[in-house]
Design a protein around this motif. Structure first.
Motif, PDB file in Angstrom:
ATOM      1  N   GLU A   1     -70.613 -22.684  47.142  1.00 47.89           N
ATOM      2  CA  GLU A   1     -70.724 -22.135  48.491  1.00 47.89           C
ATOM      3  C   GLU A   1     -69.646 -22.657  49.441  1.00 47.89           C
ATOM      4  N   ASP A   2     -69.383 -23.972  49.383  1.00 50.13           N
ATOM      5  CA  ASP A   2     -68.442 -24.552  50.337  1.00 50.13           C
ATOM      6  C   ASP A   2     -66.985 -24.225  50.022  1.00 50.13           C
ATOM      7  N   THR A   3     -66.763 -23.524  48.921  1.00 50.05           N
ATOM      8  CA  THR A   3     -65.400 -23.134  48.571  1.00 50.05           C
ATOM      9  C   THR A   3     -64.935 -21.912  49.353  1.00 50.05           C
ATOM     10  N   ILE A   4     -65.871 -21.077  49.788  1.00 53.77           N
ATOM     11  CA  ILE A   4     -65.509 -19.823  50.447  1.00 53.77           C
ATOM     12  C   ILE A   4     -64.695 -20.076  51.711  1.00 53.77           C
ATOM     13  N   ASN A   5     -65.108 -21.044  52.547  1.00 57.48           N
ATOM     14  CA  ASN A   5     -64.354 -21.356  53.768  1.00 57.48           C
ATOM     15  C   ASN A   5     -62.954 -21.849  53.441  1.00 57.48           C
ATOM     16  N   ALA A   6     -62.846 -22.668  52.397  1.00 61.86           N
ATOM     17  CA  ALA A   6     -61.535 -23.187  52.008  1.00 61.86           C
ATOM     18  C   ALA A   6     -60.627 -22.058  51.541  1.00 61.86           C
ATOM     19  N   ILE A   7     -61.198 -21.101  50.820  1.00 56.92           N
ATOM     20  CA  ILE A   7     -60.419 -19.963  50.329  1.00 56.92           C
ATOM     21  C   ILE A   7     -59.901 -19.115  51.490  1.00 56.92           C
ATOM     22  N   THR A   8     -60.799 -18.786  52.421  1.00 59.13           N
ATOM     23  CA  THR A   8     -60.399 -17.918  53.527  1.00 59.13           C
ATOM     24  C   THR A   8     -59.408 -18.609  54.460  1.00 59.13           C
ATOM     25  N   GLU A   9     -59.574 -19.911  54.664  1.00 62.64           N
ATOM     26  CA  GLU A   9     -58.709 -20.632  55.585  1.00 62.64           C
ATOM     27  C   GLU A   9     -57.335 -20.956  54.994  1.00 62.64           C
ATOM     28  N   LYS A  10     -57.283 -21.190  53.676  1.00 61.41           N
ATOM     29  CA  LYS A  10     -56.036 -21.699  53.107  1.00 61.41           C
ATOM     30  C   LYS A  10     -55.373 -20.775  52.089  1.00 61.41           C
ATOM     31  N   LEU A  11     -56.185 -20.082  51.275  1.00 64.66           N
ATOM     32  CA  LEU A  11     -55.598 -19.221  50.252  1.00 64.66           C
ATOM     33  C   LEU A  11     -55.261 -17.834  50.771  1.00 64.66           C
ATOM     34  N   PHE A  12     -56.122 -17.287  51.599  1.00 66.22           N
ATOM     35  CA  PHE A  12     -55.863 -15.946  52.125  1.00 66.22           C
ATOM     36  C   PHE A  12     -54.512 -15.835  52.838  1.00 66.22           C
ATOM     37  N   PRO A  13     -54.144 -16.812  53.664  1.00 64.76           N
ATOM     38  CA  PRO A  13     -52.873 -16.683  54.388  1.00 64.76           C
ATOM     39  C   PRO A  13     -51.631 -16.663  53.498  1.00 64.76           C
ATOM     40  N   ILE A  14     -51.682 -17.252  52.307  1.00 63.47           N
ATOM     41  CA  ILE A  14     -50.489 -17.281  51.458  1.00 63.47           C
ATOM     42  C   ILE A  14     -50.472 -16.150  50.439  1.00 63.47           C
ATOM     43  N   ALA A  15     -51.590 -15.425  50.331  1.00 62.18           N
ATOM     44  CA  ALA A  15     -51.670 -14.328  49.355  1.00 62.18           C
ATOM     45  C   ALA A  15     -51.124 -13.038  49.958  1.00 62.18           C
ATOM     46  N   ASP A  16     -50.369 -12.293  49.159  1.00 59.63           N
ATOM     47  CA  ASP A  16     -49.864 -10.998  49.610  1.00 59.63           C
ATOM     48  C   ASP A  16     -50.940  -9.928  49.511  1.00 59.63           C
ATOM     49  N   ILE A  17     -51.875 -10.108  48.587  1.00 57.99           N
ATOM     50  CA  ILE A  17     -52.996  -9.179  48.443  1.00 57.99           C
ATOM     51  C   ILE A  17     -54.156  -9.909  47.785  1.00 57.99           C
ATOM     52  N   ILE A  18     -55.393  -9.580  48.212  1.00 55.06           N
ATOM     53  CA  ILE A  18     -56.587 -10.079  47.530  1.00 55.06           C
ATOM     54  C   ILE A  18     -57.315  -8.876  46.944  1.00 55.06           C
ATOM     55  N   THR A  19     -58.060  -9.116  45.859  1.00 51.06           N
ATOM     56  CA  THR A  19     -58.645  -7.994  45.111  1.00 51.06           C
ATOM     57  C   THR A  19     -60.144  -8.210  44.837  1.00 51.06           C
ATOM     58  N   PRO A  20     -60.987  -8.253  45.867  1.00 57.06           N
ATOM     59  CA  PRO A  20     -62.425  -8.458  45.638  1.00 57.06           C
ATOM     60  C   PRO A  20     -63.125  -7.207  45.110  1.00 57.06           C
ATOM     61  N   ASN A  21     -64.132  -7.414  44.244  1.00 53.64           N
ATOM     62  CA  ASN A  21     -64.990  -6.298  43.867  1.00 53.64           C
ATOM     63  C   ASN A  21     -66.096  -6.159  44.917  1.00 53.64           C
ATOM     64  N   MET A  22     -67.021  -5.263  44.700  1.00 55.43           N
ATOM     65  CA  MET A  22     -68.026  -4.992  45.721  1.00 55.43           C
ATOM     66  C   MET A  22     -68.947  -6.189  45.970  1.00 55.43           C
ATOM     67  N   ASP A  23     -69.305  -6.925  44.921  1.00 59.40           N
ATOM     68  CA  ASP A  23     -70.134  -8.120  45.089  1.00 59.40           C
ATOM     69  C   ASP A  23     -69.397  -9.182  45.889  1.00 59.40           C
ATOM     70  N   GLU A  24     -68.127  -9.355  45.578  1.00 61.26           N
ATOM     71  CA  GLU A  24     -67.314 -10.355  46.272  1.00 61.26           C
ATOM     72  C   GLU A  24     -67.024  -9.934  47.711  1.00 61.26           C
ATOM     73  N   ALA A  25     -66.815  -8.636  47.908  1.00 63.63           N
ATOM     74  CA  ALA A  25     -66.617  -8.124  49.262  1.00 63.63           C
ATOM     75  C   ALA A  25     -67.859  -8.374  50.118  1.00 63.63           C
ATOM     76  N   ALA A  26     -69.043  -8.237  49.507  1.00 64.71           N
ATOM     77  CA  ALA A  26     -70.288  -8.475  50.225  1.00 64.71           C
ATOM     78  C   ALA A  26     -70.394  -9.931  50.672  1.00 64.71           C
ATOM     79  N   ILE A  27     -69.975 -10.844  49.802  1.00 65.30           N
ATOM     80  CA  ILE A  27     -70.003 -12.267  50.145  1.00 65.30           C
ATOM     81  C   ILE A  27     -69.024 -12.561  51.275  1.00 65.30           C
ATOM     82  N   LEU A  28     -67.822 -12.011  51.182  1.00 59.60           N
ATOM     83  CA  LEU A  28     -66.790 -12.280  52.180  1.00 59.60           C
ATOM     84  C   LEU A  28     -67.104 -11.633  53.529  1.00 59.60           C
TER      85      LEU A  28
END
Length: 277
Positions: free
Chosen positions: A122-149
């Motif tokens: 659970e505590d990884t989601i904030n780290a991903i959005t704060e640090k990984l999202f900004p350096i990624a050119d594209i993210i590819t979530p499926n519907m379950d992952e989109a629901a979480i985000l």
């Protein structure tokens, strides 16, 4: 004598001993598309076509060492990041990549396996959005992952549009919202580009359980096409076509007792050789 190089892709992802997902799917995909594949192991899930039994962690120092060993040596053209299941791992990957020149990054936020197993803390989601999202050119979530985000139910195409707007607020440049879980005869995925425009991609839904690793395969295919010099839109379109054909050509094959793999080598390409500048 002329000197050449292969379009090269690095996958930073988890293991799948059953060969359908994770690093194994990434290597197969990049190879089938004519690219040279390198890899960094982030975790050791024990899994097969029936699901994930256990996940053994890889020390973060070992992950950093692996990344540095590749980037100190290989001329990379694209990076695919997959299973990143702890905040410490997120920090390690981001800080290590930050030491090197920017390379196109495709991030597949692996949170839920095809079998439905939750793969992320659970505590990884904030780290991903704060640090990984900004350096990624594209993210590819499926519907379950989109629901979480997006923190909402994502069950329909209309939900995907809404979720895309919410996820974009988290700092993503571009998003490919995968619609494979739609309960319809045709499925629609949405490419939400950096300018805020939506590009729908519609395909026929196959009656098959052989979709294990489809998300890993798609993100790797996008990275492979980026490595070849294609635009992001072209890479998304070509990547989805590759996955469609890989599912179609493997839908009638039984590999295990559960969700079987795709046929990554339905039309393998020779390694591409580009003249070095």
């Amino acid at each position: 004598m002329k000197q050449y190089k292969y379009p090269s892709v690095l996958t930073i992802a988890g293991f799948d001993g059953s060969g359908g997902a994770g690093i194994q799917a990434d290597i197969k995909t990049a190879s089938a598309l004519g690219c040279f594949s390198t890899s960094v192991l982030t975790a050791l899930p024990v899994q097969n076509t029936l699901g994930v039994r256990k996940i053994y962690p890889i020390p973060v120092e070992a992950v950093a060492d692996q990344i540095e060993a590749i980037l100190d040596d290989i001329f990379l053209d694209a990076i695919k990041i997959g299973m990143v299941h702890t905040p410490q791992l997120v920090e390690t990957i981001v800080s290590t990549l930050g030491k090197y020149k920017k390379i196109p990054i495709v991030f597949d936020p692996v949170m839920v396996a095809t079998s439905g197993h939750r793969l992320i803390e659970e505590d990884t989601i904030n780290a991903i959005t704060e640090k990984l999202f900004p350096i990624a050119d594209i993210i590819t979530p499926n519907m379950d992952e989109a629901a979480i985000l997006a923190k909402m139910k994502v069950e329909t195409l209309e939900d995907l549009y809404t979720a895309g707007k919410e996820i974009k607020k988290l700092g993503c440049k571009s998003i490919l919202l995968k619609g494979g879980h739609q309960e319809t005869s045709t499925i629609t995925s949405l490419f939400h580009d950096e300018h805020g425009n939506y590009h729908p991609f519609e395909t026929v839904k196959f009656n098959t359980n052989n979709t294990h690793g489809s998300g890993c395969t798609l993100s790797s295919a996008i990275a492979a096409y980026l490595a070849q010099g294609k635009t992001l839109y072209e890479s998304v379109a070509l990547g989805q076509d590759y996955v469609y054909q890989a599912i179609e050509n493997g839908r009638d094959v039984q590999t295990g007792l559960g969700n079987g793999p795709l046929n990554h080598f339905f039309n393998p390409q020779k390694l591409i050789k580009n003249e070095m500048v």
